[in-house]
Write a protein that holds these residues in place. Structure first.
Motif, mmCIF file in Angstrom:
data_model
loop_
_atom_site.group_PDB
_atom_site.id
_atom_site.type_symbol
_atom_site.label_atom_id
_atom_site.label_comp_id
_atom_site.label_asym_id
_atom_site.label_seq_id
_atom_site.Cartn_x
_atom_site.Cartn_y
_atom_site.Cartn_z
ATOM 1 N N ASP A 161 2.364 4.237 -5.370
ATOM 2 C CA ASP A 161 1.574 4.343 -4.136
ATOM 3 C C ASP A 161 1.110 5.764 -3.841
ATOM 4 O O ASP A 161 0.277 5.966 -2.944
ATOM 5 C CB ASP A 161 2.396 3.826 -2.949
ATOM 6 N N ASN A 162 1.666 6.752 -4.579
ATOM 7 C CA ASN A 162 1.326 8.152 -4.280
ATOM 8 C C ASN A 162 1.160 8.956 -5.564
ATOM 9 O O ASN A 162 1.639 10.084 -5.669
ATOM 10 C CB ASN A 162 2.431 8.788 -3.427
ATOM 11 N N ILE A 163 0.475 8.389 -6.556
ATOM 12 C CA ILE A 163 0.312 9.095 -7.826
ATOM 13 C C ILE A 163 -0.328 10.464 -7.592
ATOM 14 O O ILE A 163 -1.350 10.582 -6.924
ATOM 15 C CB ILE A 163 -0.534 8.275 -8.809
ATOM 16 N N ASN A 164 0.321 11.496 -8.158
ATOM 17 C CA ASN A 164 -0.097 12.871 -7.914
ATOM 18 C C ASN A 164 -0.295 13.567 -9.258
ATOM 19 O O ASN A 164 0.522 14.365 -9.697
ATOM 20 C CB ASN A 164 0.978 13.590 -7.076
ATOM 21 N N VAL A 165 -1.378 13.224 -9.940
ATOM 22 C CA VAL A 165 -1.587 13.686 -11.306
ATOM 23 C C VAL A 165 -3.035 14.135 -11.482
ATOM 24 O O VAL A 165 -3.952 13.443 -11.042
ATOM 25 C CB VAL A 165 -1.290 12.555 -12.323
ATOM 26 N N HIS A 167 -3.962 15.079 -14.710
ATOM 27 C CA HIS A 167 -4.141 14.937 -16.149
ATOM 28 C C HIS A 167 -4.709 13.538 -16.402
ATOM 29 O O HIS A 167 -3.994 12.545 -16.242
ATOM 30 C CB HIS A 167 -2.817 15.100 -16.895
ATOM 31 N N PRO A 168 -5.981 13.405 -16.776
ATOM 32 C CA PRO A 168 -6.617 12.094 -16.898
ATOM 33 C C PRO A 168 -5.866 11.110 -17.800
ATOM 34 O O PRO A 168 -5.676 9.946 -17.439
ATOM 35 C CB PRO A 168 -8.000 12.432 -17.465
ATOM 36 N N GLU A 169 -5.416 11.566 -18.977
ATOM 37 C CA GLU A 169 -4.726 10.657 -19.898
ATOM 38 C C GLU A 169 -3.427 10.159 -19.301
ATOM 39 O O GLU A 169 -3.093 8.969 -19.380
ATOM 40 C CB GLU A 169 -4.458 11.352 -21.240
ATOM 41 N N LEU A 170 -2.671 11.078 -18.686
ATOM 42 C CA LEU A 170 -1.404 10.690 -18.069
ATOM 43 C C LEU A 170 -1.650 9.735 -16.906
ATOM 44 O O LEU A 170 -0.933 8.737 -16.736
ATOM 45 C CB LEU A 170 -0.651 11.935 -17.593
ATOM 46 N N ALA A 171 -2.666 10.010 -16.096
ATOM 47 C CA ALA A 171 -2.985 9.128 -14.970
ATOM 48 C C ALA A 171 -3.337 7.726 -15.462
ATOM 49 O O ALA A 171 -2.901 6.720 -14.884
ATOM 50 C CB ALA A 171 -4.145 9.707 -14.166
ATOM 51 N N THR A 172 -4.087 7.654 -16.551
ATOM 52 C CA THR A 172 -4.454 6.347 -17.114
ATOM 53 C C THR A 172 -3.222 5.588 -17.572
ATOM 54 O O THR A 172 -3.091 4.378 -17.319
ATOM 55 C CB THR A 172 -5.422 6.535 -18.301
ATOM 56 N N HIS A 173 -2.303 6.259 -18.238
ATOM 57 C CA HIS A 173 -1.074 5.610 -18.698
ATOM 58 C C HIS A 173 -0.241 5.118 -17.512
ATOM 59 O O HIS A 173 0.356 4.036 -17.571
ATOM 60 C CB HIS A 173 -0.254 6.572 -19.554
ATOM 61 N N LEU A 174 -0.188 5.899 -16.458
ATOM 62 C CA LEU A 174 0.587 5.485 -15.291
ATOM 63 C C LEU A 174 -0.022 4.242 -14.648
ATOM 64 O O LEU A 174 0.705 3.309 -14.268
ATOM 65 C CB LEU A 174 0.661 6.628 -14.275
ATOM 66 N N VAL A 175 -1.331 4.215 -14.523
ATOM 67 C CA VAL A 175 -1.992 3.037 -13.951
ATOM 68 C C VAL A 175 -1.718 1.811 -14.805
ATOM 69 O O VAL A 175 -1.416 0.722 -14.286
ATOM 70 C CB VAL A 175 -3.512 3.280 -13.817
ATOM 71 N N ARG A 176 -1.781 1.972 -16.116
ATOM 72 C CA ARG A 176 -1.517 0.836 -17.005
ATOM 73 C C ARG A 176 -0.052 0.401 -16.924
ATOM 74 O O ARG A 176 0.254 -0.792 -17.025
ATOM 75 C CB ARG A 176 -1.878 1.208 -18.447
ATOM 76 N N TYR A 177 0.848 1.364 -16.721
ATOM 77 C CA TYR A 177 2.264 1.003 -16.585
ATOM 78 C C TYR A 177 2.478 0.110 -15.369
ATOM 79 O O TYR A 177 3.276 -0.833 -15.400
ATOM 80 C CB TYR A 177 3.126 2.265 -16.466
ATOM 81 N N PHE A 178 1.785 0.391 -14.288
ATOM 82 C CA PHE A 178 1.965 -0.379 -13.066
ATOM 83 C C PHE A 178 1.137 -1.668 -13.043
ATOM 84 O O PHE A 178 1.203 -2.433 -12.083
ATOM 85 C CB PHE A 178 1.633 0.477 -11.840
ATOM 86 N N THR A 179 0.357 -1.907 -14.096
ATOM 87 C CA THR A 179 -0.370 -3.168 -14.225
ATOM 88 C C THR A 179 0.463 -4.098 -15.083
ATOM 89 O O THR A 179 0.477 -3.992 -16.313
ATOM 90 C CB THR A 179 -1.757 -2.929 -14.874
ATOM 91 N N THR A 180 1.197 -4.995 -14.449
ATOM 92 C CA THR A 180 2.207 -5.786 -15.162
ATOM 93 C C THR A 180 1.625 -6.655 -16.267
ATOM 94 O O THR A 180 2.337 -7.013 -17.217
ATOM 95 C CB THR A 180 2.982 -6.675 -14.171
ATOM 96 N N SER A 181 0.348 -7.000 -16.173
ATOM 97 C CA SER A 181 -0.260 -7.835 -17.206
ATOM 98 C C SER A 181 -0.701 -7.030 -18.428
ATOM 99 O O SER A 181 -1.121 -7.594 -19.438
ATOM 100 C CB SER A 181 -1.474 -8.584 -16.626
ATOM 101 N N ASP A 182 -0.584 -5.709 -18.339
ATOM 102 C CA ASP A 182 -1.015 -4.834 -19.429
ATOM 103 C C ASP A 182 0.156 -4.612 -20.390
ATOM 104 O O ASP A 182 1.250 -4.205 -19.956
ATOM 105 C CB ASP A 182 -1.482 -3.486 -18.854
#
Length: 266
Positions: A161-165, A167-182
């Protein structure tokens, strides 16, 4: 900690470096970027200065506060280990006189295999080294143990709920981590970063040690290394990546006071 030319431990230099990092530690990256953009447009430092004041006011002005340790842990993790902080917890406080719950820091990186590595941070700055080693590993174990889902979930919900990044690649990985269907959500490893600080009597001037002093200091370092190994083994954390900073201080209490003064406290 290094000493100056007179053999005096550089507590003032360290406390200044910690105070200079307070905005990076406390304020979400997007707000820092907005303040920088305002400066570029207007050449006014007003917004930048307001972030400094806001960050300083978030700290608990009390002798027993552990927030100085959290700030130093942040500095070591980002600048020495290259692990960016992925959530700024300090703004989530509802009062400057309360502490943030959960791990003392949450950092992450993408490893060479493209896997998200999340590092939970714990800092303990105590007078007693024995107490510091014990409590640090007691605190970090719930985040690293195979059955530590509940401890991790609380902080990961805050990260989500408060991603503070920035770094584009790291931010993308974090978003994908929180997408349970991914499928990428399963590609994650847990690690730890520990700061263990404690008082050391008769703090040595490391620039001019005689042979007997070198031997004594080497023996102490061996004891600290063995203390880490023992705690890692006791908590069944042998196979987990954990970076440990063991830092003796002339006085942990004096470091806390010096940092509070730099941040405008008593």
């Amino acid at each position: 900690m290094t000493t100056d030319s007179t053999g005096t431990p550089a507590v003032d230099l360290l406390s200044s470096a910690m105070a200079y990092a307070v905005v990076d530690f406390c304020v979400p990256r997007e707000r820092i970027e907005a303040a920088n953009a305002h400066y570029q447009r207007t050449r006014s430092t007003m917004h930048v200065a307001s972030l400094q004041q806001e960050a300083q006011e978030l700290f608990v002005d009390a002798d027993e506060s552990g927030e100085g340790g959290e700030l130093l842990l942040f500095l070591l993790s980002e600048q020495l280990l290259g692990l960016p902080q992925i959530i700024a917890k300090m703004p989530l406080k509802t009062s400057s006189q309360m502490h943030v719950h959960g791990a003392d820091g949450v950092h992450a990186r993408i490893d060479d295999e493209g896997i998200l590595n999340v590092f939970w941070g714990e800092s303990k700055l105590y007078k007693s080294s024995t107490d510091a080693f014990r409590d640090c590993f007691n605190s970090i174990k719930p985040f690293l143990a195979p059955d530590g889902h509940d401890a991790r979930r609380r902080d990961l919900q805050l990260v989500r709920d408060n991603i503070n990044v920035d770094h584009p690649e790291l931010a993308t990985h974090l978003v994908r981590y929180f997408t349970t269907s991914d499928p990428q959500a399963l590609q994650v490893k847990w690690g730890g970063v520990c700061l263990i600080g404690f008082d050391l009597e008769a703090y040595p001037n490391t620039s001019c040690l005689v042979e007997a002093e070198r031997a004594e200091l080497s023996a102490k370092i061996n004891r600290w290394e063995n203390a880490v190994k023992r705690r890692v083994s006791e908590h069944s954390l042998v196979d987990i990546e954990i970076d440990v900073f063991c830092i003796p201080f002339p006085s942990v209490a004096e470091l806390r006071k010096a940092v509070r003064r730099k941040l405008g406290g008593r």
